[in-house]
Design a protein around this motif. Structure first.
Motif, short mmCIF file in Angstrom:
data_model
loop_
_atom_site.label_atom_id
_atom_site.label_comp_id
_atom_site.label_asym_id
_atom_site.label_seq_id
_atom_site.Cartn_x
_atom_site.Cartn_y
_atom_site.Cartn_z
N TYR A 1 0.85 -1.19 0.00
CA TYR A 1 0.00 0.00 0.00
C TYR A 1 0.88 1.24 0.00
O TYR A 1 1.95 1.25 0.61
N LEU A 2 0.43 2.28 -0.69
CA LEU A 2 1.15 3.55 -0.64
C LEU A 2 0.14 4.68 -0.51
O LEU A 2 -1.02 4.54 -0.89
N LYS A 3 0.59 5.78 0.07
CA LYS A 3 -0.27 6.94 0.24
C LYS A 3 0.29 8.07 -0.60
O LYS A 3 1.49 8.31 -0.59
N GLY A 4 -0.58 8.73 -1.33
CA GLY A 4 -0.14 9.85 -2.16
C GLY A 4 -0.52 9.65 -3.61
O GLY A 4 -1.53 9.03 -3.92
N ASP A 5 0.31 10.16 -4.48
CA ASP A 5 0.01 10.18 -5.92
C ASP A 5 -0.10 8.77 -6.50
O ASP A 5 0.86 8.01 -6.52
N TYR A 6 -1.28 8.46 -6.97
CA TYR A 6 -1.62 7.16 -7.55
C TYR A 6 -0.71 6.81 -8.73
O TYR A 6 -0.41 5.65 -8.96
N TYR A 7 -0.28 7.81 -9.46
CA TYR A 7 0.49 7.57 -10.68
C TYR A 7 2.01 7.52 -10.44
O TYR A 7 2.77 7.31 -11.37
N ILE B 1 -1.21 -2.09 -4.59
CA ILE B 1 -0.62 -2.79 -5.73
C ILE B 1 -0.52 -4.26 -5.32
O ILE B 1 0.01 -4.57 -4.24
N SER B 2 -1.03 -5.14 -6.15
CA SER B 2 -0.98 -6.56 -5.81
C SER B 2 -0.53 -7.38 -7.03
O SER B 2 -0.88 -7.07 -8.17
N TYR C 1 -2.01 -5.67 -10.33
CA TYR C 1 -3.25 -4.92 -10.14
C TYR C 1 -2.95 -3.69 -9.31
O TYR C 1 -2.25 -3.76 -8.32
N LYS C 2 -3.50 -2.56 -9.71
CA LYS C 2 -3.28 -1.30 -9.01
C LYS C 2 -4.65 -0.68 -8.77
O LYS C 2 -5.37 -0.40 -9.73
N GLU C 3 -4.99 -0.49 -7.50
CA GLU C 3 -6.33 -0.04 -7.14
C GLU C 3 -6.28 1.15 -6.19
O GLU C 3 -5.47 1.17 -5.26
N ALA C 4 -7.16 2.10 -6.39
CA ALA C 4 -7.33 3.21 -5.46
C ALA C 4 -8.25 2.76 -4.33
O ALA C 4 -9.30 2.19 -4.57
#
Length: 84
Positions: free
Chosen positions: A29-35, A80-81, A60-63
């Motif tokens: 998991y990350l916090k901040g800019d999705y891109y 991200i998985s 897979y990348k999910e918000a």
């Protein structure tokens, strides 16, 4: 899930009615800019290699939650998985 490059891996997109199969996944998991997730993706791949796991063909990348529910993109959490 979004259609972004995962270091050359095909990416499934929720916008294109993709299906994420059940199974075991390595997740970060990350916090901040999705891109701006390249460094986190590399961290996840490193974890997979160090634990003698075999990455699947897709990532897979999910918000989480949906970006439309937030006031500012810095509040966004991205998952991200990669199947292992």
């Amino acid at each position: 899930m979004d259609s972004i490059a995962c270091q050359g891996r095909p990416v499934h997109s929720e916008q294109h009615n993709s299906h994420k199969p059940a199974g075991t996944y390595a997740v970060i998991y990350l916090k901040g800019d999705y891109y701006e997730a390249d460094q986190d993706f590399q961290t996840l791949l490193k974890y997979i290699r160090e634990n003698n796991l075999t990455p699947g063909a897709y990532c897979y990348k999910e918000a989480v939650p949906d970006e439309m529910a937030l006031e500012h993109e810095t509040q966004l959490v991205t998952r991200i998985s990669i199947p292992v």
